[in-house]
Design a protein around this motif. Structure first.
Motif, PDB file in Angstrom:
ATOM      1  N   ILE A 150       0.834  -1.206   0.000  1.00 57.41           N
ATOM      2  CA  ILE A 150       0.000   0.000   0.000  1.00 57.41           C
ATOM      3  C   ILE A 150       0.869   1.257   0.000  1.00 57.41           C
ATOM      4  O   ILE A 150       0.602   2.230  -0.713  1.00 57.41           O
ATOM      5  CB  ILE A 150      -0.939   0.005   1.221  1.00 57.41           C
ATOM      6  N   ALA A 151       1.946   1.232   0.797  1.00 62.96           N
ATOM      7  CA  ALA A 151       2.831   2.399   0.891  1.00 62.96           C
ATOM      8  C   ALA A 151       3.413   2.770  -0.463  1.00 62.96           C
ATOM      9  O   ALA A 151       3.565   3.957  -0.789  1.00 62.96           O
ATOM     10  CB  ALA A 151       3.953   2.120   1.893  1.00 62.96           C
ATOM     11  N   LEU A 152       3.741   1.762  -1.266  1.00 59.08           N
ATOM     12  CA  LEU A 152       4.366   2.009  -2.559  1.00 59.08           C
ATOM     13  C   LEU A 152       3.389   2.536  -3.611  1.00 59.08           C
ATOM     14  O   LEU A 152       3.805   3.101  -4.620  1.00 59.08           O
ATOM     15  CB  LEU A 152       5.025   0.723  -3.072  1.00 59.08           C
ATOM     16  N   LYS A 153       2.086   2.353  -3.360  1.00 60.10           N
ATOM     17  CA  LYS A 153       1.078   2.741  -4.347  1.00 60.10           C
ATOM     18  C   LYS A 153       0.261   3.959  -3.927  1.00 60.10           C
ATOM     19  O   LYS A 153      -0.609   4.412  -4.659  1.00 60.10           O
ATOM     20  CB  LYS A 153       0.133   1.564  -4.608  1.00 60.10           C
TER      21      LYS A 153
ATOM     22  N   SER B 118      11.068  -2.771  14.479  1.00 59.54           N
ATOM     23  CA  SER B 118      11.784  -2.844  13.210  1.00 59.54           C
ATOM     24  C   SER B 118      10.822  -2.783  12.027  1.00 59.54           C
ATOM     25  O   SER B 118      11.056  -2.062  11.051  1.00 59.54           O
ATOM     26  CB  SER B 118      12.590  -4.142  13.149  1.00 59.54           C
ATOM     27  N   ALA B 119       9.718  -3.533  12.126  1.00 60.43           N
ATOM     28  CA  ALA B 119       8.760  -3.611  11.017  1.00 60.43           C
ATOM     29  C   ALA B 119       8.093  -2.269  10.749  1.00 60.43           C
ATOM     30  O   ALA B 119       8.002  -1.825   9.596  1.00 60.43           O
ATOM     31  CB  ALA B 119       7.708  -4.676  11.320  1.00 60.43           C
ATOM     32  N   ILE B 120       7.637  -1.592  11.799  1.00 62.09           N
ATOM     33  CA  ILE B 120       6.919  -0.336  11.584  1.00 62.09           C
ATOM     34  C   ILE B 120       7.887   0.774  11.165  1.00 62.09           C
ATOM     35  O   ILE B 120       7.522   1.666  10.387  1.00 62.09           O
ATOM     36  CB  ILE B 120       6.101   0.071  12.840  1.00 62.09           C
ATOM     37  N   SER B 121       9.142   0.700  11.615  1.00 63.83           N
ATOM     38  CA  SER B 121      10.145   1.664  11.161  1.00 63.83           C
ATOM     39  C   SER B 121      10.408   1.497   9.669  1.00 63.83           C
ATOM     40  O   SER B 121      10.620   2.480   8.947  1.00 63.83           O
ATOM     41  CB  SER B 121      11.447   1.486  11.944  1.00 63.83           C
TER      42      SER B 121
ATOM     43  N   SER C 189       7.213   4.431   3.199  1.00 64.43           N
ATOM     44  CA  SER C 189       6.081   5.325   2.921  1.00 64.43           C
ATOM     45  C   SER C 189       6.447   6.802   2.958  1.00 64.43           C
ATOM     46  O   SER C 189       5.594   7.662   2.729  1.00 64.43           O
ATOM     47  CB  SER C 189       4.959   5.068   3.936  1.00 64.43           C
ATOM     48  N   GLY C 190       7.698   7.111   3.288  1.00 60.12           N
ATOM     49  CA  GLY C 190       8.100   8.512   3.375  1.00 60.12           C
ATOM     50  C   GLY C 190       7.572   9.197   4.620  1.00 60.12           C
ATOM     51  O   GLY C 190       7.205  10.371   4.589  1.00 60.12           O
ATOM     52  N   GLY C 191       7.512   8.459   5.741  1.00 57.90           N
ATOM     53  CA  GLY C 191       7.120   9.050   7.019  1.00 57.90           C
ATOM     54  C   GLY C 191       5.637   9.048   7.304  1.00 57.90           C
ATOM     55  O   GLY C 191       5.155   9.858   8.100  1.00 57.90           O
TER      56      GLY C 191
END
Length: 329
Positions: A49-52, A75-78, A84-86
């Motif tokens: 989703i973050a990439l799209k 680690s995963a959420i970071s 996602s660019g923050g």
């Protein structure tokens, strides 16, 4: 007014990503991905989703500190935040006993475990090296090799102790409720916790109703679609909540028994209209808009629309879009 949508990753990742993109186009502010072991992995889905997408915030809604160690969650959420660019947010709660039991896990001390997990995650994400030996988690010089950042942590919950803790340590709260009565009580608990807080005591907490939602022009179709989810919510509701809605413990326990035995069709038949009213926003667009107004009147600034959305997801989203746009404009 902010709106979020909970995505259930029970379908191919490509389809979940497409739904997320569609909801960003609709004006949704937050996308939450539900975390259940039997569905697609949330961080794989969130990355897709973050990439799209480009503007919507996104995160687990909600994950728990039983299945995954908080160091791994940090680690995963970071990583999602980087990709996602923050735009990452983290929804964290205790999970539900029924699902955890299927993995052979005990649902012990949910409030204390969740609070300790929040402390570990927040400090690791912020770049600290932790040697931490408390009640639930032990770390020995643990540190992330990721650029430090600050990711908002939303606490998900329904019970009074969890919501009070959420007010003490959360940047946001996802109140698992769809009815004004439950939201009123939940807000009282959150603000009681905030009064005791030493964590950014002057902070603004984003408090959202994390609802069960079903919309359709045909009211009966909307109500029928929501029954399986309502069955699960009612089966796990605390005593105080069911008493508030005149639902007996016997009714609740009958549902719980059916669900624990995976007899979902039988559980669905036990769902009453009273349960649907108590544990969902459902019905025609006018019905749903009326309940949304009632929740807003309790003082909410955010509402999250959870599954099942309606009998047909894409059609249901077309009914939801004008409601969101009306509040946005």
């Amino acid at each position: 007014m902010n709106f979020g949508v909970e995505l259930l990753p029970n379908r191919p990742v490509k389809e979940v990503v497409e739904l997320g993109c569609r909801q960003e186009e609709m004006g949704v502010d937050q996308l939450w991905v539900a975390d259940h072991f039997n569905n697609r992995n949330i961080y794989c889905v969130l990355t897709g989703i973050a990439l799209k997408t480009s503007s919507v915030t996104l995160g687990p809604g909600v994950t728990n500190p039983y299945v995954v160690h908080p160091g791994i969650t940090a680690s995963a959420i970071s990583t999602v935040d980087e990709v996602s660019g923050g735009r990452a947010v983290l929804g964290l709660g205790a999970g539900d006993r029924t699902t955890l039991n299927k993995l052979g896990l005990d649902w012990d001390k949910p409030v204390s475990r969740t609070r300790e997990s929040i402390n570990v995650i927040r400090r690791l994400v912020g770049g600290e090296k932790l040697s931490h030996d408390c009640e639930f988690f032990k770390l020995d010089s643990a540190k992330l090799d990721i650029q430090p950042t600050e990711i908002p942590i939303y606490v998900g919950g329904q019970g009074p102790k969890m919501l009070e803790m959420a007010g003490m340590v959360g940047d946001g709260v996802l109140i698992n409720a769809s009815h004004p009565k439950d939201i009123k009580v939940g807000l009282e608990r959150v603000f009681r916790g905030k009064e005791k807080s030493t964590y950014k005591p002057n902070r603004e907490i984003d408090i959202a109703a994390h609802t069960c939602f079903s919309i359709d022009k045909d009211r009966e179709k909307a109500l029928n679609a929501v029954k399986p989810v309502v069955a699960f919510v009612a089966a796990t509701a605390p005593d105080r909540v069911i008493e508030r809605h005149n639902i007996s413990k016997e009714q609740r326990d009958q549902l719980k028994n059916k669900i624990e035995k995976d007899r979902f069709d039988e559980a669905k038949k036990l769902v009453t209209n009273n349960m649907i009213d108590a544990f969902s926003i459902s019905g025609t667009p006018n019905d749903c808009k009326q309940r949304i107004e009632e929740l807003i009147n309790q003082g909410l600034q955010s509402i999250v629309f959870g599954s099942p959305y309606g009998p047909k997801i894409k059609q249901s989203l077309s009914h939801l879009e004008p409601i969101i746009q009306e509040y946005k404009n």
